[in-house]
Design an enzyme around this catalytic site. Structure first.
Site, PDB file in Angstrom:
ATOM      1  CB  SER A  64       5.838   8.072  -0.415  1.00 44.97           C
ATOM      2  OG  SER A  64       6.214   6.747  -0.690  1.00 44.97           O
ATOM      3  CE  LYS A  67       5.844   5.259   2.171  1.00 41.74           C
ATOM      4  NZ  LYS A  67       7.106   5.033   1.481  1.00 41.74           N
ATOM      5  CE1 TYR A 189       3.785   1.926   2.598  1.00 40.17           C
ATOM      6  CE2 TYR A 189       3.539   0.355   0.799  1.00 40.17           C
ATOM      7  CZ  TYR A 189       4.199   1.424   1.375  1.00 40.17           C
ATOM      8  OH  TYR A 189       5.255   2.004   0.713  1.00 40.17           O
ATOM      9  CE1 TYR A 235      10.900   7.648   1.267  1.00 41.79           C
ATOM     10  CE2 TYR A 235      10.478   8.846  -0.744  1.00 41.79           C
ATOM     11  CZ  TYR A 235      10.030   8.105   0.315  1.00 41.79           C
ATOM     12  OH  TYR A 235       8.711   7.829   0.427  1.00 41.79           O
ATOM     13  CB  VAL A 253       6.962   6.713  -6.831  1.00 39.94           C
ATOM     14  CG1 VAL A 253       8.310   6.492  -6.197  1.00 39.94           C
ATOM     15  CG2 VAL A 253       5.921   5.775  -6.274  1.00 39.94           C
TER      16      VAL A 253
END
Ligand code: DON
Length: 299
Positions: A64, A67, A189, A235, A253
């Site tokens: 991530s 992102k 993605y 998060y 992760v």
């Protein structure tokens, strides 16, 4: 003058004593094989000096953290307020949650949860003919490393087992919040999640956020990216991170976390064991030690 190497050495010594290392991300088969023993950390000052400990030059799956790069690329093409298909609020839910998305009519809370990043990836399909290649090109440029690539095992593993992400994609398509073909968007993605980089690469790659956007993006946009990292980067741990660490961060992760102290330094840490929110357990501890020992915070 701050002795950054001494601070990193002291952190390395302390994390090596720690027996609690969390769990690897076993919902992605290729990541479940990674050893919990790895640890690396790199700090890069605003004037380009690099300090490192452990396996700082070892590649790992950035997941991530990608992102952050996708968000930057979308913002390079749009006004900062124009990407209106994704919100800017912390989710307070796990990064792959479906519940909130239904309550909020298919509009993801922010660009860092999976649903938000899938919409941002959809935007990239508007801007680039071959988004995967353009992402790699961008990441190689900002990290000054032309050898950066994708781990095919991780990519295939996510493509074969990422049912929750497919569900998020199709669900948002039903709300007309995905414009392109869901499977193609998901492929891009998974591709950017499977990019491999080292702590050294990552610390270098976010230099533009240390320097108000530098020659990558406008100052106002860099400021906003940092704001989103602080409020949404880790998060449902974002409050705890702001409280205890005090600098903008983005996690993955794969066990990596990047952090930015605007005007001062960037930092990247890697330890594959995760906490319940999916953030590196030792990486989080190491960042706490870092900002405490440097007496550094954006506040
Ligand atoms: O889509 C996924 O679930 C992973 N490829 C990325 C999730 C992730 O890294 C969340 N970070 N902590």
């Amino acid at each position: 003058m701050t002795d950054y190497q001494k601070v990193l050495d002291s952190i390395y010594e302390d994390v090596n004593k720690d027996k609690i290392r969390g769990d690897v991300a076993n919902y992605i088969p290729a990541l479940s094989k990674v050893s919990l023993e790895h640890f690396g950390m790199t700090l890069r000052t605003s004037d380009g000096k690099e300090y490192a400990v452990g396996e700082s030059d070892q590649n790992f799956s950035i997941q991530s953290i990608s992102k952050l790069f996708i968000l930057t690329m979308v913002m390079m093409h749009t006004d900062s307020d124009r990407w209106d298909r994704v919100g800017r609020e912390p989710s307070g839910n796990s990064f792959n949650s479906l519940v909130q998305l239904e309550q909020e009519n298919g509009k993801p809370r922010n660009p860092f949860i999976n649903a938000g990043a899938i919409v941002m990836t959809d935007y990239l399909h508007d801007f680039y003919k071959r988004p995967g290649e353009s992402i790699l090109e961008f990441v190689r440029k900002i990290s000054q490393n032309n050898t950066i690539g994708v781990n095919r095992d991780v990519f295939e593993s996510e493509k074969a087992t990422g049912h929750r992400n497919y569900a998020l994609g199709h669900f948002m398509k039903s709300y007309e919040n995905i414009n392109h073909d869901v499977i193609k968007v998901l492929e891009t993605y998974f591709f950017h999640c499977s990019i491999e980089m080292s702590c050294d690469d990552l610390a270098r790659s976010v230099d533009y956020l240390v320097h108000s956007g530098k020659n990558i993006i406008e100052k106002s946009k860099a400021r906003r990216i940092n704001a989103l990292m602080l409020t949404c980067g880790p998060y449902d741990d974002a409050g705890e991170f702001a409280f205890r660490i005090g600098i903008p961060t983005k996690s993955g992760v794969g066990g990596g976390i990047v952090g930015v102290c605007p005007g001062e330094y960037s930092v990247a840490v890697w330890s594959p064991g995760l906490n319940k929110a999916g953030n590196s357990l030792l990486g989080t501890k190491a960042l706490r030690m870092l900002t405490n020992r440097l007496d550094s915070s954006i506040f």
